[in-house]
Design an enzyme around this catalytic site. Structure first.
Site, short mmCIF file in Angstrom:
data_model
loop_
_atom_site.label_atom_id
_atom_site.label_comp_id
_atom_site.label_asym_id
_atom_site.label_seq_id
_atom_site.Cartn_x
_atom_site.Cartn_y
_atom_site.Cartn_z
N ASP A 66 18.08 -7.91 -27.50
CA ASP A 66 18.79 -8.85 -28.37
C ASP A 66 19.11 -8.22 -29.72
O ASP A 66 19.77 -8.84 -30.56
CB ASP A 66 18.02 -10.18 -28.51
CG ASP A 66 16.65 -10.00 -29.14
OD1 ASP A 66 16.22 -8.85 -29.35
OD2 ASP A 66 16.01 -11.04 -29.41
N SER A 67 18.70 -6.95 -29.90
CA SER A 67 19.16 -6.18 -31.06
C SER A 67 20.68 -6.06 -31.05
O SER A 67 21.28 -5.68 -32.06
CB SER A 67 18.52 -4.78 -31.06
OG SER A 67 18.68 -4.16 -29.80
N ASP A 105 16.75 -9.06 -22.58
CA ASP A 105 15.96 -9.87 -23.52
C ASP A 105 16.30 -11.35 -23.40
O ASP A 105 17.49 -11.71 -23.30
CB ASP A 105 16.28 -9.44 -24.96
CG ASP A 105 15.22 -8.52 -25.54
OD1 ASP A 105 14.11 -8.42 -24.97
OD2 ASP A 105 15.51 -7.89 -26.58
N LYS A 135 12.70 -9.73 -20.75
CA LYS A 135 11.68 -9.44 -21.76
C LYS A 135 11.61 -10.61 -22.72
O LYS A 135 12.65 -11.17 -23.08
CB LYS A 135 12.02 -8.15 -22.52
CG LYS A 135 11.03 -7.86 -23.66
CD LYS A 135 11.14 -6.44 -24.20
CE LYS A 135 12.24 -6.24 -25.22
NZ LYS A 135 12.14 -7.11 -26.41
N GLU A 137 9.31 -12.17 -26.30
CA GLU A 137 8.40 -11.82 -27.39
C GLU A 137 7.24 -12.81 -27.47
O GLU A 137 7.41 -14.00 -27.18
CB GLU A 137 9.16 -11.83 -28.73
CG GLU A 137 10.25 -10.78 -28.79
CD GLU A 137 10.96 -10.74 -30.14
OE1 GLU A 137 10.52 -11.42 -31.09
OE2 GLU A 137 11.97 -10.02 -30.23
N GLU A 204 5.78 -2.91 -30.61
CA GLU A 204 6.74 -2.49 -31.65
C GLU A 204 6.10 -2.51 -33.04
O GLU A 204 5.39 -3.48 -33.39
CB GLU A 204 7.97 -3.42 -31.64
CG GLU A 204 8.95 -3.10 -32.77
CD GLU A 204 10.29 -3.79 -32.67
OE1 GLU A 204 10.51 -4.57 -31.72
OE2 GLU A 204 11.12 -3.55 -33.57
O1 KIV Z 1 16.05 -5.91 -28.92
C1 KIV Z 1 15.68 -4.75 -28.74
O2 KIV Z 1 16.45 -3.79 -28.76
C2 KIV Z 1 14.25 -4.53 -28.52
C3 KIV Z 1 13.76 -3.12 -28.60
C4 KIV Z 1 13.78 -2.68 -29.99
C5 KIV Z 1 12.43 -2.96 -27.96
O3 KIV Z 1 13.52 -5.45 -28.30
#
Ligand code: KIV
Length: 289
Positions: A66-67, A105, A135, A137, A204
């Site tokens: 989600d970056s 994510d 994924k 959090e 992280e």
């Molecule tokens: O959103 C993302 O790119 C991430 C990575 C930095 C692990 O969660």
């Protein structure tokens, strides 16, 4: 070196000329045996079809992080990222890859409400993208949700330590685990996520010693970012690693300086357009003969 040829009608990397199949969840789990990983797991973020094609031959896992909120959409954080964004980019990355396991994510607000909400969102992501895993959090608090998903056929990657979706609670993106209490909590979070059935865990932005301890303690592979070389694998945001931004976090190693190189190419193009040096005969259509 490219290890695949493109199907020019679809621009897809598949079918692969290299016999084999996509990396599976059990294959990732099997990389860590008796607490050690002989060859560290390689993970990078990807958000587009073309970048997936380029990274795929080199990676065990591609993360549609989600970056992309900041990297692709210029958002101030990952908080505004939507399911639609994750699904569109997730599907593009699956289309552009054939070897790596693709994980997507779960965006903020799509899973925290209840295990049932998380399952509905995860199922939508998996159906719409074709990805193999999601994924999410969070540590101890999210463990029941992770168990609920895994028991229903959703492979989950955990994410503990610095959790960017909690930026408003944490007050920033500083490294975690500087106090003894925080260090204890990160280890407890990782254990809870592992016990709940996550097949790997991203750690992280934590003090190196804690990341090492987490990797030595939990059974599934631990993928570090701003963590420790002792982790079972590493992940970076690809655009950071390629030098697409002038400023990068301390834990990023820049393997290229693409921002400068793109700027130089654009400047050359602009100069040639302004001087009428582009296009030339090579780039224009003329009657034959
Ligand atoms: O959103 C993302 O790119 C991430 C990575 C930095 C692990 O969660």
């Amino acid at each position: 070196m490219s290890t695949f040829t493109l199907d020019t009608s679809t621009s897809r990397a598949t079918p692969s000329p290299v016999p084999g199949k996509r990396t599976t969840v059990p294959a990732i789990l099997a990389r860590k045996a008796n607490g050690t990983t002989a060859e560290p797991i390689v993970m990078l973020t990807a958000y587009t079809m073309r970048m997936a094609q380029l990274l795929d031959p080199h990676c065990d896992m591609l993360l549609v992080g989600d970056s992309l909120g900041q990297v692709i959409y210029g958002l101030p954080s990952t908080i505004p990222v939507t399911m639609d964004m994750m699904c569109a980019h997730g599907a593009a990355v699956v289309r552009g890859s054939w070897h790596a396991l693709v994980a997507v994510d779960m965006p903020f607000g799509s899973y925290e409400g209840s295990p049932e909400q998380a399952f509905d969102s995860a199922a939508d992501i998996m159906k719409e993208t074709g990805c193999a895993a999601v994924k999410l959090e969070g540590g101890e608090v999210m463990a029941p949700t992770i168990r609920f998903l895994v028991e229903r056929g959703v492979p989950v990657i955990g994410h503990v330590g610095l959790t960017p979706q909690a930026v408003n609670v944490l007050g920033g993106y500083g490294a975690r685990g500087k106090s003894a209490d925080e260090a204890k909590k990160i280890l407890a979070d990782a254990k809870a996520v592992a016990d709940a059935g996550a097949f790997c865990i991203v750690v992280e932005g934590v003090m190196e010693e804690i990341a090492t301890k987490v990797a030595q303690t939990v059974a599934p592979p631990v993928i570090g970012i701003g963590a420790s070389a002792e982790c079972d694998g590493q992940v970076l945001v690809t655009d950071d690693m390629l030098g697409m931004f002038e400023r990068t976090p301390r834990f990023v190693k820049r393997y290229d300086d693409l921002a400068s190189r793109i700027g130089e190419a654009a400047a050359t193009y602009a100069a040639e357009v302004r001087d009428r040096r582009f296009p030339t005969a090579d780039q224009t259509y003329r009657p034959k003969g």
